[in-house]
Design an enzyme around this catalytic site. Structure first.
Site, PDB file in Angstrom:
ATOM      1  N   GLY A 256       4.496  -4.215   3.758  1.00 24.16           N
ATOM      2  CA  GLY A 256       4.791  -5.567   3.292  1.00 24.16           C
ATOM      3  C   GLY A 256       4.531  -6.627   4.346  1.00 24.16           C
ATOM      4  O   GLY A 256       3.933  -7.661   4.068  1.00 24.16           O
ATOM      5  N   GLY A 257       4.975  -6.364   5.579  1.00 22.37           N
ATOM      6  CA  GLY A 257       4.726  -7.313   6.657  1.00 22.37           C
ATOM      7  C   GLY A 257       3.247  -7.456   6.953  1.00 22.37           C
ATOM      8  O   GLY A 257       2.758  -8.555   7.252  1.00 22.37           O
TER       9      GLY A 257
ATOM     10  N   ASP B  54      -2.139  -1.688   9.826  1.00 25.74           N
ATOM     11  CA  ASP B  54      -2.202  -1.825   8.372  1.00 25.74           C
ATOM     12  C   ASP B  54      -2.760  -3.169   7.915  1.00 25.74           C
ATOM     13  O   ASP B  54      -3.069  -3.336   6.731  1.00 25.74           O
ATOM     14  CB  ASP B  54      -0.808  -1.654   7.756  1.00 25.74           C
TER      15      ASP B  54
ATOM     16  N   PRO C 251       9.119  -3.827  -0.578  1.00 28.96           N
ATOM     17  CA  PRO C 251      10.355  -3.560   0.163  1.00 28.96           C
ATOM     18  C   PRO C 251      10.194  -3.785   1.667  1.00 28.96           C
ATOM     19  O   PRO C 251       9.148  -3.487   2.248  1.00 28.96           O
ATOM     20  CB  PRO C 251      10.636  -2.086  -0.137  1.00 28.96           C
TER      21      PRO C 251
ATOM     22  N   ALA D 114       0.850  -7.068   4.707  1.00 25.51           N
ATOM     23  CA  ALA D 114       0.318  -7.866   3.610  1.00 25.51           C
ATOM     24  C   ALA D 114       0.578  -9.346   3.859  1.00 25.51           C
ATOM     25  O   ALA D 114      -0.282 -10.202   3.602  1.00 25.51           O
ATOM     26  CB  ALA D 114       0.929  -7.425   2.284  1.00 25.51           C
TER      27      ALA D 114
ATOM     28  N   LYS E   5       0.843  -1.202   0.000  1.00 33.10           N
ATOM     29  CA  LYS E   5       0.000   0.000   0.000  1.00 33.10           C
ATOM     30  C   LYS E   5       0.870   1.241   0.000  1.00 33.10           C
ATOM     31  O   LYS E   5       2.046   1.227   0.353  1.00 33.10           O
ATOM     32  CB  LYS E   5      -0.928  -0.001   1.213  1.00 33.10           C
TER      33      LYS E   5
ATOM     34  N   ALA F 123      10.690  -2.901   5.451  1.00 32.10           N
ATOM     35  CA  ALA F 123      10.798  -1.631   6.191  1.00 32.10           C
ATOM     36  C   ALA F 123      10.754  -0.450   5.239  1.00 32.10           C
ATOM     37  O   ALA F 123      11.482   0.525   5.396  1.00 32.10           O
ATOM     38  CB  ALA F 123      12.072  -1.598   7.040  1.00 32.10           C
ATOM     39  N   GLY F 124       9.869  -0.532   4.235  1.00 28.02           N
ATOM     40  CA  GLY F 124       9.785   0.504   3.214  1.00 28.02           C
ATOM     41  C   GLY F 124       8.583   1.404   3.338  1.00 28.02           C
ATOM     42  O   GLY F 124       8.326   2.217   2.448  1.00 28.02           O
ATOM     43  N   GLY F 125       7.788   1.265   4.418  1.00 25.48           N
ATOM     44  CA  GLY F 125       6.612   2.106   4.585  1.00 25.48           C
ATOM     45  C   GLY F 125       5.462   1.727   3.675  1.00 25.48           C
ATOM     46  O   GLY F 125       4.524   2.490   3.487  1.00 25.48           O
ATOM     47  N   MET F 126       5.515   0.501   3.112  1.00 28.11           N
ATOM     48  CA  MET F 126       4.477   0.053   2.184  1.00 28.11           C
ATOM     49  C   MET F 126       3.652  -1.111   2.717  1.00 28.11           C
ATOM     50  O   MET F 126       2.859  -1.696   1.979  1.00 28.11           O
ATOM     51  CB  MET F 126       5.101  -0.347   0.848  1.00 28.11           C
TER      52      MET F 126
END
Length: 310
Positions: free
Chosen positions: A110-111, A145, A103, A113, A17, A105-108
């Site tokens: 991922g964890g 998230d 990525p 998701a 996201k 720890a990319g602010g998206m």
């Protein structure tokens, strides 16, 4: 519930996201900040494959730095599986294989998701038959998230970000994501924000404990107009992320010079999201940034949340 699994393998895909808007208020007693955000799920995915097993295990591979992902109970997907097992009184285990593209720890998210995909995969693998509302409740216990990764699309998040309401977003928005080999810790970025506010005297009136997403952001999403949305992009964490990583500001400037409408740090960073007017301009921005030595990806949103792949 019986420990017999209904199938022996389930493959689920969940999206990363970006935060189109992120307002950060004061810190609640539980340590979480008040948030008002707009999430948009984009076409960069995590794949989780769940296989029947007697115990719990997780393996990780992918195009990103999989070595940085923990393989024990610090892993959100592992915690999601164990939480579902406890809620369902399931006495077996699961072997989770995570194929990462978002990525680390990319602010998206991922964890998050991964956790959403694990909930959906284990529910199907074990035949627990939990309702979407029940899965959402479990997701909210794992992090702010995770519920959004279950649902995808575009949504307004309030409270800790886990109180979700769908937001109407017409059409397609094209983004160029500039990723980084070096991640940023979300708690560290929030701590930096608090320090910056203290230094600036912004805490004199105390940040509010309840926030709303500004109307122009929602109007821009409803219109499907990328130019209108570009004018509304905002992230209260951006100053803190840039304080830790000054190069992010230059990345945004470079993307705009290459043709992006506007750019923003996604969530706690360090991923930069550049909004473009159409697929062609996004491809041009991606090419220009790659030629400048940046890792750049062209994605679009909104896309659906966690889904079983047949």
């Amino acid at each position: 519930m019986s420990s017999a699994a209904s199938v022996d393998r389930v493959h689920v895909r969940a999206p990363g996201k970006i935060n189109v808007f992120l307002g950060v208020g004061g810190r609640h007693d539980d340590g979480y900040h008040a948030l008002a955000t707009v999430f948009q799920a984009v076409s960069l995915y995590e794949d989780v494959i769940a296989r029947a097993a007697d115990d719990f295990s997780v393996t990780v591979r992918g195009a990103v730095d999989a070595d940085a992902v923990p393989l024990d109970d610090r892993n959100l997907a592992m915690r999601a599986a164990k939480l579902l097992a406890a809620a369902a009184d399931y006495h077996g285990g699961v072997a989770l294989e995570i194929r990462k593209s978002v990525p680390v720890a990319g602010g998206m998210g991922g964890g998050s998701a991964d956790a959403a995909a694990a909930l959906v995969a284990c529910d199907a693998l074990w035949g627990t038959g939990f309702s979407p509302a029940r899965l959402h409740e479990l997701a909210a216990r794992l992090g702010a998230d995770v519920p959004f990764a279950l649902h995808g699309g575009t949504a307004v998040g309030t409270g800790r970000g886990d109180q979700l309401n769908p937001a109407l977003a017409r059409g397609r928005f094209d983004w160029v994501l500039v990723t980084s080999d070096e991640g940023l810790s979300t708690p560290v970025v929030y701590e930096q924000l608090d320090l910056l506010r203290e230094e600036q005297g912004a805490l004199a009136d105390d940040p509010p404990l309840s926030l709303d997403v500004p109307i122009p952001v929602l109007q821009a999403l409803r219109s499907g107009d990328a130019v209108q949305l570009a004018a509304s992009l905002h992230n209260d964490l951006q100053a803190a992320a840039v304080h830790r990583r000054p190069d992010l500001e230059e990345t945004i400037r470079r993307g705009i010079r290459a043709g992006a409408l506007h750019g923003i740090v996604s969530g706690s960073g360090p991923t930069v999201a550049l909004l473009c007017g159409d697929p062609e301009s996004a491809q041009a921005v991606q090419t220009a940034l790659q030629q400048a030595g940046r890792e750049a990806l062209h994605v679009h949103g909104p896309v659906p949340g966690a889904r079983i792949l047949l």
